[in-house]
Design a protein around this motif. Structure first.
Motif, PDB file in Angstrom:
ATOM      1  N   VAL A   1       0.834  -1.202   0.000  1.00 16.77           N
ATOM      2  CA  VAL A   1       0.000   0.000   0.000  1.00 16.77           C
ATOM      3  C   VAL A   1       0.870   1.255   0.000  1.00 16.77           C
ATOM      4  O   VAL A   1       0.632   2.200  -0.775  1.00 16.77           O
TER       5      VAL A   1
ATOM      6  N   SER B   1       2.578   1.910  -3.257  1.00 12.91           N
ATOM      7  CA  SER B   1       1.682   2.367  -4.318  1.00 12.91           C
ATOM      8  C   SER B   1       1.675   3.885  -4.446  1.00 12.91           C
ATOM      9  O   SER B   1       1.220   4.428  -5.456  1.00 12.91           O
TER      10      SER B   1
ATOM     11  N   ILE C   1       0.217   6.113  -2.155  1.00 10.72           N
ATOM     12  CA  ILE C   1      -0.924   6.869  -1.629  1.00 10.72           C
ATOM     13  C   ILE C   1      -0.539   7.766  -0.444  1.00 10.72           C
ATOM     14  O   ILE C   1      -1.281   8.690  -0.106  1.00 10.72           O
TER      15      ILE C   1
ATOM     16  N   LEU D   1      -7.743   4.148  -6.305  1.00 10.90           N
ATOM     17  CA  LEU D   1      -7.205   2.954  -5.649  1.00 10.90           C
ATOM     18  C   LEU D   1      -7.453   1.755  -6.552  1.00 10.90           C
ATOM     19  O   LEU D   1      -8.595   1.465  -6.905  1.00 10.90           O
ATOM     20  N   SER D   2      -6.379   1.078  -6.930  1.00 10.99           N
ATOM     21  CA  SER D   2      -6.532  -0.076  -7.817  1.00 10.99           C
ATOM     22  C   SER D   2      -7.193  -1.228  -7.066  1.00 10.99           C
ATOM     23  O   SER D   2      -7.031  -1.393  -5.852  1.00 10.99           O
TER      24      SER D   2
ATOM     25  N   LEU E   1      -5.296  -3.568  -4.684  1.00 11.89           N
ATOM     26  CA  LEU E   1      -4.797  -3.053  -3.418  1.00 11.89           C
ATOM     27  C   LEU E   1      -5.837  -3.095  -2.296  1.00 11.89           C
ATOM     28  O   LEU E   1      -5.490  -2.931  -1.124  1.00 11.89           O
ATOM     29  N   VAL E   2      -7.094  -3.333  -2.628  1.00 12.55           N
ATOM     30  CA  VAL E   2      -8.144  -3.312  -1.609  1.00 12.55           C
ATOM     31  C   VAL E   2      -7.900  -4.359  -0.522  1.00 12.55           C
ATOM     32  O   VAL E   2      -7.964  -4.041   0.683  1.00 12.55           O
TER      33      VAL E   2
ATOM     34  N   LEU F   1      -5.111  -3.135   1.741  1.00 12.99           N
ATOM     35  CA  LEU F   1      -5.541  -2.041   2.606  1.00 12.99           C
ATOM     36  C   LEU F   1      -6.370  -2.565   3.770  1.00 12.99           C
ATOM     37  O   LEU F   1      -6.197  -2.138   4.919  1.00 12.99           O
TER      38      LEU F   1
ATOM     39  N   ASN G   1     -12.854   2.252  -5.311  1.00 10.12           N
ATOM     40  CA  ASN G   1     -12.072   2.669  -6.486  1.00 10.12           C
ATOM     41  C   ASN G   1     -11.299   3.959  -6.211  1.00 10.12           C
ATOM     42  O   ASN G   1     -10.580   4.447  -7.077  1.00 10.12           O
ATOM     43  N   GLU G   2     -11.485   4.494  -5.008  1.00  6.02           N
ATOM     44  CA  GLU G   2     -10.698   5.643  -4.581  1.00  6.02           C
ATOM     45  C   GLU G   2     -10.602   5.616  -3.068  1.00  6.02           C
ATOM     46  O   GLU G   2     -11.377   4.938  -2.388  1.00  6.02           O
ATOM     47  N   ILE G   3      -9.610   6.339  -2.540  1.00  6.02           N
ATOM     48  CA  ILE G   3      -9.421   6.369  -1.089  1.00  6.02           C
ATOM     49  C   ILE G   3      -8.937   7.755  -0.686  1.00  6.02           C
ATOM     50  O   ILE G   3      -8.181   8.398  -1.413  1.00  6.02           O
TER      51      ILE G   3
END
Length: 277
Positions: free
Chosen positions: A76, A79, A81, A237-238, A241-242, A245, A264-266
């Motif tokens: 994560v 990535s 973020i 967010l791909s 990766l969920v 996370l 799909n986003e964070i």
């Protein structure tokens, strides 16, 4: 001559910065013995592992954090973020030569913050051996230590800056370890932190909202020249990766098996609390 082993690299770094260390048993000064151990003047000894880290725990410490959790955390963080948060921390501690990351996990935040600097050393400490093992494997340019700040393996007034990123704090020990005019950077969630995940896991409960007011108030009572700076943004967010996370955040640990999470986003929404001793 062959390449140095990770143990030799770690031992050399510890030797170069040996004044940072103090025996967690008797608080005496330490030295590196034959690239294999940290030893104090009272002859307490701590092995430097072949991976290049040192274990300075003085007691058994069970950790709830697994190898797979730290792998997920690294995925994560890698990535990107948290890039904006890390970049701002890097700016805040730009002049620091000795930086301690407390509760560093697998070391990704500290390594990325220190990566673009041409000076200074980062030291990461965590009670979870699996995290430090991963940190030493991936980031041999910094010093990594399994340890407990309640039985601290560091000398008084050793660090220019201490980082405490989304992790429990030990303010009294932070004050002991910081140099005069040294500063602590503590990262705490703001109300929108991972809000997309919170909305799905805690819908229609009192846990759907979050406030850090008590944490901020305690920080302001504990340090001087306190500054609170909010960093907030939303990123795509791909899908792959969920699961990572969910595994790395305590919110995900309590997810019912039948609860499907689609993101799909964070949103990253944190306060950077900066204070001096």
């Amino acid at each position: 001559m062959g390449a140095l082993s990770k143990r030799a690299i770690g031992a050399a770094l510890m030797d170069q910065h040996i004044t940072l260390f103090a025996c967690p048993i008797c608080q005496q000064s330490m030295y590196v013995y034959e690239q294999g151990r940290l030893v104090c003047t009272s002859n307490h000894s701590f092995d430097i592992a072949k991976q290049g880290y040192v274990n300075m725990l003085t007691h058994n410490a069970a950790s709830k954090y697994s190898k797979s959790l730290f792998e997920s955390r690294k995925a994560v963080i890698d990535s990107g973020i948290y890039d904006a948060v890390e970049a701002r921390i890097g700016e805040l501690i730009s002049s620091a030569k000795t930086v301690l990351d407390t509760g560093c996990g697998e070391g990704s935040h500290l390594a990325r913050i220190m990566n673009d600097r041409d000076h200074g050393i980062g030291v990461g400490i965590d009670i979870a051996k699996e995290g430090i093992l991963a940190a030493a494997r991936h980031y041999p340019q910094q010093i990594w230590c399994v340890g407990d700040l309640a039985k601290s393996p560091f000398a008084q007034a050793s660090f220019d800056a201490i980082l405490n990123i989304l992790s429990p704090a030990n303010y009294e020990e932070f004050k002991r370890l910081l140099k005069p005019n040294g500063y602590l950077v503590k990262v705490v969630p703001q109300s929108g932190y991972l809000r997309e995940l919170r909305a799905q896991l805690y819908a229609d409960s009192n846990r759907e909202t979050y406030s850090n007011e008590q944490i901020v108030a305690r920080f302001q009572d504990s340090f001087r020249e306190v500054n609170v700076e909010r960093v907030t943004y939303t990123l795509p967010l791909s899908e792959e990766l969920v699961p990572a996370l969910l595994e790395m955040t305590p919110m995900g640990w309590h997810k019912a098996e039948q609860t499907a999470v689609e993101l799909n986003e964070i949103t990253i929404d944190v306060d950077l609390l900066v204070g001096k001793v």
